[in-house]
Design an enzyme around this catalytic site. Structure first.
Site, PDB file in Angstrom:
ATOM      1  N   LYS A  73      13.681  -5.724 -13.863  1.00 16.46           N
ATOM      2  CA  LYS A  73      13.784  -7.249 -13.917  1.00 16.46           C
ATOM      3  C   LYS A  73      13.088  -7.828 -15.062  1.00 16.46           C
ATOM      4  O   LYS A  73      13.032  -9.255 -14.712  1.00 16.46           O
ATOM      5  CB  LYS A  73      12.742  -7.157 -12.953  1.00 16.46           C
ATOM      6  CG  LYS A  73      12.833  -6.824 -11.504  1.00 16.46           C
ATOM      7  CD  LYS A  73      11.952  -7.036 -10.555  1.00 16.46           C
ATOM      8  CE  LYS A  73      11.578  -8.000  -8.998  1.00 16.46           C
ATOM      9  NZ  LYS A  73      11.175  -7.002  -8.242  1.00 16.46           N
ATOM     10  N   GLY A 135      -3.485  -5.599  -6.235  1.00 13.17           N
ATOM     11  CA  GLY A 135      -1.891  -5.699  -7.452  1.00 13.17           C
ATOM     12  C   GLY A 135      -1.146  -6.321  -8.203  1.00 13.17           C
ATOM     13  O   GLY A 135      -0.212  -6.415  -7.608  1.00 13.17           O
TER      14      GLY A 135
HETATM   15  P1  NAD Z   1       4.568  -2.148  -9.441  1.00 15.30           P
HETATM   16  O1  NAD Z   1       4.936  -0.511  -9.938  1.00 15.30           O
HETATM   17  O2  NAD Z   1       5.297  -3.561 -10.157  1.00 15.30           O
HETATM   18  O3  NAD Z   1       3.420  -2.801  -9.187  1.00 15.30           O
HETATM   19  C1  NAD Z   1       2.156  -1.927  -8.146  1.00 15.30           C
HETATM   20  C2  NAD Z   1       0.446  -2.372  -8.528  1.00 15.30           C
HETATM   21  O4  NAD Z   1      -0.037  -1.720  -7.145  1.00 15.30           O
HETATM   22  C3  NAD Z   1       0.074  -2.644  -9.509  1.00 15.30           C
HETATM   23  O5  NAD Z   1      -0.510  -3.529 -10.000  1.00 15.30           O
HETATM   24  C4  NAD Z   1      -0.418  -1.288  -9.943  1.00 15.30           C
HETATM   25  O6  NAD Z   1      -2.083  -1.425 -10.989  1.00 15.30           O
HETATM   26  C5  NAD Z   1      -1.422  -0.929  -8.491  1.00 15.30           C
HETATM   27  N1  NAD Z   1      -1.408   0.261  -8.135  1.00 15.30           N
HETATM   28  C6  NAD Z   1      -0.343   1.217  -7.714  1.00 15.30           C
HETATM   29  N2  NAD Z   1      -1.333   2.482  -7.063  1.00 15.30           N
HETATM   30  C7  NAD Z   1      -2.192   2.419  -7.275  1.00 15.30           C
HETATM   31  C8  NAD Z   1      -3.813   2.598  -6.043  1.00 15.30           C
HETATM   32  N3  NAD Z   1      -4.262   3.855  -5.620  1.00 15.30           N
HETATM   33  N4  NAD Z   1      -4.885   1.841  -6.361  1.00 15.30           N
HETATM   34  C9  NAD Z   1      -4.674   0.413  -6.343  1.00 15.30           C
HETATM   35  N5  NAD Z   1      -4.009  -0.041  -7.106  1.00 15.30           N
HETATM   36  C10 NAD Z   1      -2.994   0.695  -7.426  1.00 15.30           C
HETATM   37  O7  NAD Z   1       5.359  -2.423  -8.224  1.00 15.30           O
HETATM   38  P2  NAD Z   1       5.998  -3.605  -7.259  1.00 15.30           P
HETATM   39  O8  NAD Z   1       7.280  -3.686  -7.208  1.00 15.30           O
HETATM   40  O9  NAD Z   1       5.221  -4.668  -7.313  1.00 15.30           O
HETATM   41  O10 NAD Z   1       5.403  -2.973  -5.871  1.00 15.30           O
HETATM   42  C11 NAD Z   1       4.394  -3.393  -5.523  1.00 15.30           C
HETATM   43  C12 NAD Z   1       4.990  -2.962  -3.599  1.00 15.30           C
HETATM   44  O11 NAD Z   1       4.837  -4.223  -2.915  1.00 15.30           O
HETATM   45  C13 NAD Z   1       5.470  -2.113  -3.042  1.00 15.30           C
HETATM   46  O12 NAD Z   1       5.298  -1.483  -1.695  1.00 15.30           O
HETATM   47  C14 NAD Z   1       6.387  -2.556  -2.922  1.00 15.30           C
HETATM   48  O13 NAD Z   1       7.276  -1.421  -1.872  1.00 15.30           O
HETATM   49  C15 NAD Z   1       6.287  -3.892  -2.297  1.00 15.30           C
HETATM   50  N6  NAD Z   1       7.248  -4.890  -2.039  1.00 15.30           N
HETATM   51  C16 NAD Z   1       7.509  -5.696  -0.868  1.00 15.30           C
HETATM   52  C17 NAD Z   1       8.189  -6.295  -1.852  1.00 15.30           C
HETATM   53  C18 NAD Z   1       8.968  -6.762  -0.269  1.00 15.30           C
HETATM   54  O14 NAD Z   1      10.279  -8.520   0.357  1.00 15.30           O
HETATM   55  N7  NAD Z   1       8.037  -6.787   1.172  1.00 15.30           N
HETATM   56  C19 NAD Z   1       9.428  -6.454  -2.680  1.00 15.30           C
HETATM   57  C20 NAD Z   1       8.973  -6.169  -3.577  1.00 15.30           C
HETATM   58  C21 NAD Z   1       7.456  -5.451  -3.973  1.00 15.30           C
END
Ligand code: NAD
Length: 296
Positions: A73, A135
């Site tokens: 991305k 997050g």
């Molecule tokens: P990412 O790895 O880029 O970001 C994860 C974030 O969560 C980071 O800010 C990290 O610091 C934080 N984090 C991780 N573990 C943690 C913990 N134990 N406690 C507190 N904070 C924590 O991931 P992403 O691509 O941004 O995805 C994040 C979530 O969103 C995932 O669950 C993903 O499945 C979901 N998501 C959903 C959609 C959708 O269309 N519904 C789209 C993208 C992502």
């Protein structure tokens, strides 16, 4: 399903790794079939080593557009010709448009638009609201940017002190300069500040993935006092459909408790529109998507 493929069929791709679990091919191909469009959507396992060649392939083959997921991305930015304002602010792309197959590639990010459309569908407006968002990874950043572009009054971001915390600083600076939204960034470990922020917010968004395997028994909110009937609680996770957080919020009286399925649908619908110029038939695709997730 394959009968419609011909010498004229236009291809749309998805480049990411791992990608075989993705719901996107099902969504987009079902939408083409429903609308009788001569398009096909295929997923390709592409990581950092293949990315430059994959983008050359999009240009060379006249692939009409592509979705882009992890780990590409951000890495794809140098290979593109132009970026949408949201992609520029986010520093990431999940959709590439190759208009008329002519090779001029424009990057967009539709995660934020998808999230806001999912909220709107539940009757939640974001303009002039105070939002707490935990997050600030890929998805959280895209949502933060779109919330600011859509006129949120105040955005309070929380993250644990990891790389995402440091990476988000630049985005926070840009939002504060380029939009009218006031944004702050705090350490998630500062529990008192986090709790006070939720008390003062209209909407709480969890973009951490906590609540999804292997953290399915965890929630960042465990104090019932934080849950009010008028607090909107939005968790990006859609599998499980009800995370620990959402179950907790519902149990303690929050009226709007929203999972990530709507966001998934609408980020796809926005990408579909950008690439094909047509509206995705979301009611049909919603049924398919929600059924697929319930069956899993
Ligand atoms: P990412 O790895 O880029 O970001 C994860 C974030 O969560 C980071 O800010 C990290 O610091 C934080 N984090 C991780 N573990 C943690 C913990 N134990 N406690 C507190 N904070 C924590 O991931 P992403 O691509 O941004 O995805 C994040 C979530 O969103 C995932 O669950 C993903 O499945 C979901 N998501 C959903 C959609 C959708 O269309 N519904 C789209 C993208 C992502």
């Amino acid at each position: 399903m394959l009968e419609h493929l011909s010498g004229h069929t236009l291809l749309v791709s998805l480049i990411a790794t791992p990608i075989r679990h993705s719901l996107s091919p099902k969504m987009h191909n079902a939408a083409y079939a429903k609308l009788g469009m001569d398009y096909a959507y295929l997923a390709f396992e592409v990581g950092p080593e293949q990315l430059a060649d994959a983008v050359r392939g999009i240009r060379a083959l006249g692939i009409r557009g592509s979705n882009v997921s992890m780990p590409n991305k951000q890495a794809i930015l140098p290979f593109l010709d132009d970026l949408s304002p949201a992609a520029k602010l986010t520093g990431a792309v999940n959709t590439v448009v190759n208009k008329d197959g002519k090779g001029h590639l424009v990057g967009h990010i539709t995660d934020g638009i998808g999230a806001i459309r999912a909220l709107a569908e539940e009757g939640v407006t974001v303009k002039n609201r105070i939002v707490t968002l935990a997050g600030v990874g890929g998805a959280g950043t895209a949502i933060a940017v779109q919330l600011a572009l859509d006129g949120v009054k105040e955005l309070r971001l929380f993250n644990q002190k990891d790389d995402c915390f440091s990476n988000a600083k630049e985005m926070v600076k840009k939002i504060n300069v380029d939009t009218n939204t006031k944004v702050s960034m705090q350490d998630l470990a500062d529990e008192a500040v986090f709790k006070q922020s939720i008390r003062e917010s209209h909407i709480y968004i969890d973009a951490t993935g906590v609540g999804m395997k292997p953290l399915e028994n965890m929630s960042l909110i465990t104090d019932p006092e934080l849950i009010r009937p008028d607090l909107v609680v939005f968790d990006l996770v859609y599998s499980p459909a009800e995370t620990k957080l959402l179950a907790f919020a519902r149990k303690h009286g929050a009226k709007k408790v929203i999972n990530g399925l709507g966001m998934m649908l609408y980020q796809g619908a926005e990408a579909f529109k950008l690439i094909t110029g047509r509206e995705m038939p979301v009611d049909d695709i919603k049924q398919l998507l929600f059924k697929t997730e319930t069956d899993n």
